[in-house]
Design a protein around this motif. Structure first.
Motif, PDB file in Angstrom:
ATOM      1  N   GLU A  13       0.832  -1.207   0.000  1.00  0.00           N
ATOM      2  CA  GLU A  13       0.000   0.000   0.000  1.00  0.00           C
ATOM      3  C   GLU A  13       0.866   1.256   0.000  1.00  0.00           C
ATOM      4  O   GLU A  13       0.442   2.322  -0.447  1.00  0.00           O
ATOM      5  N   GLN A  14       2.112   1.113   0.496  1.00  0.00           N
ATOM      6  CA  GLN A  14       3.019   2.262   0.578  1.00  0.00           C
ATOM      7  C   GLN A  14       4.294   2.081  -0.239  1.00  0.00           C
ATOM      8  O   GLN A  14       4.893   3.064  -0.669  1.00  0.00           O
ATOM      9  N   VAL A  15       4.705   0.824  -0.449  1.00  0.00           N
ATOM     10  CA  VAL A  15       5.992   0.553  -1.094  1.00  0.00           C
ATOM     11  C   VAL A  15       5.775  -0.347  -2.308  1.00  0.00           C
ATOM     12  O   VAL A  15       5.028  -1.331  -2.221  1.00  0.00           O
ATOM     13  N   ALA A  16       6.425  -0.041  -3.405  1.00  0.00           N
ATOM     14  CA  ALA A  16       6.295  -0.852  -4.619  1.00  0.00           C
ATOM     15  C   ALA A  16       6.829  -2.259  -4.381  1.00  0.00           C
ATOM     16  O   ALA A  16       7.744  -2.467  -3.574  1.00  0.00           O
ATOM     17  N   ASP A  17       6.247  -3.247  -5.077  1.00  0.00           N
ATOM     18  CA  ASP A  17       6.737  -4.623  -4.971  1.00  0.00           C
ATOM     19  C   ASP A  17       7.363  -5.101  -6.285  1.00  0.00           C
ATOM     20  O   ASP A  17       7.558  -6.293  -6.480  1.00  0.00           O
ATOM     21  N   LYS A  18       7.653  -4.178  -7.176  1.00  0.00           N
ATOM     22  CA  LYS A  18       8.260  -4.508  -8.468  1.00  0.00           C
ATOM     23  C   LYS A  18       9.524  -3.680  -8.674  1.00  0.00           C
ATOM     24  O   LYS A  18       9.676  -2.590  -8.125  1.00  0.00           O
ATOM     25  N   THR A  19      10.427  -4.229  -9.497  1.00  0.00           N
ATOM     26  CA  THR A  19      11.649  -3.531  -9.871  1.00  0.00           C
ATOM     27  C   THR A  19      11.520  -3.028 -11.304  1.00  0.00           C
ATOM     28  O   THR A  19      11.111  -3.780 -12.194  1.00  0.00           O
TER      29      THR A  19
END
Length: 290
Positions: free
Chosen positions: A170-176
């Motif tokens: 919800e706050q931090v991306a989970d993809k590069t």
């Protein structure tokens, strides 16, 4: 020097670098080709010419059969449809359905999904949150090209780690962003500070998830907060990053040749483009180091 075999993702290892006692521990990333599931005993040398030739053959990494097309990084269509390693829950661990009695392979679940998992923060192209099995540290970070990484939680299953990843997402991306990854090193971040902010912000939701998973009498789990962990830093063998990202594709151009300028994540950085070696898992390659 020439080698031939079925390609797998490159093997990574770490060589510790000397540092001050108060400095963040850092290590140099080292790579080897893996052909026919064995490492090639020939080190990469920046500045050397490398030629990769695809023979046109693809072999399933699960059953070994020849296949006209690769699915899910090196599987034939039959294995893609039947193997637990190819199920959607591998990409989206929060959708694990073992507890519903519909897992494709129960032994796989116990070997992979019900092992200790880490929730971590990493800095590759930017800040991201991710999960990995405890035994896959630091391999997972190196495969993603992370320059910094920090474990923040440990749990007992892939499903629980996936729930926490979704929460932090919800706050931090989970993809590069692979293009940003290959354009240079990400700006250093204070991951310990980020961890403290996230743990404080998400404390009520963490407690709710802990309560939900600990209440299950058959699959009861807890969440361990890793407050003592420190940031790890990684240095990749790169002489020069490409000014413009051009991606080589062996399906369209079966032979590519270029001068090696660097390696990051699972990418070779050549003077005429980049290539993701992991993408060609199962492809039979002839590798020439010139």
């Amino acid at each position: 020097m020439q080698f031939q075999g079925v390609c797998h993702k490159m093997h990574t290892a770490l060589a510790p670098l000397p540092s001050d006692a108060d400095a963040t521990p850092s290590a140099q990333v080292e790579y080897q080709f893996v052909l026919d599931q064995a490492t090639v005993n020939q080190p990469f040398v920046l500045g050397q010419e490398i030629e990769l030739e695809w023979t046109g053959n693809i072999y399933c990494v699960s059953c070994g059969s020849k296949t006209p097309k690769s699915y899910a990084q090196g599987h034939c269509f039959k294995c893609f449809k039947t193997k637990a390693a190819c199920d959607m829950c591998i990409m989206k661990p929060e959708t694990c359905h073992y507890h519903l009695g519909t897992c494709r392979e129960e032994p796989f679940a116990h070997e992979v999904c019900f092992q200790p998992h880490i929730v971590y923060l990493a800095n590759s192209s930017a800040l991201k949150v991710g999960i990995t099995r405890l035994g896959q540290m630091p391999t997972r970070w190196l495969d993603q090209g992370a320059t910094q990484a920090l474990p923040i939680m440990q749990v007992g299953s892939r499903r629980l780690s996936g729930q926490l990843e979704i929460m932090f997402g919800e706050q931090v991306a989970d993809k590069t962003d692979w293009r940003k990854l290959l354009k240079g090193s990400a700006e250093p971040l204070n991951l310990v500070e980020v961890r403290e902010q996230l743990l404080q912000e998400f404390a009520p939701k963490i407690e709710a998830i802990r309560t939900e998973f600990s209440a299950n009498t058959e699959f009861a789990e807890d969440i361990d907060i890793l407050e003592q962990e420190q940031t790890r830093e990684f240095i990749y063998p790169v002489d020069a990053y490409p000014a413009k990202i051009k991606s080589h594709n062996l399906d369209k151009t079966p032979t590519i040749r270029g001068t090696l300028q660097g390696i990051k994540g699972q990418y070779l950085l050549l003077d005429n483009g980049v290539i993701n070696i992991r993408k060609y898992t199962g492809y039979e390659l002839i590798v020439r180091m010139i």
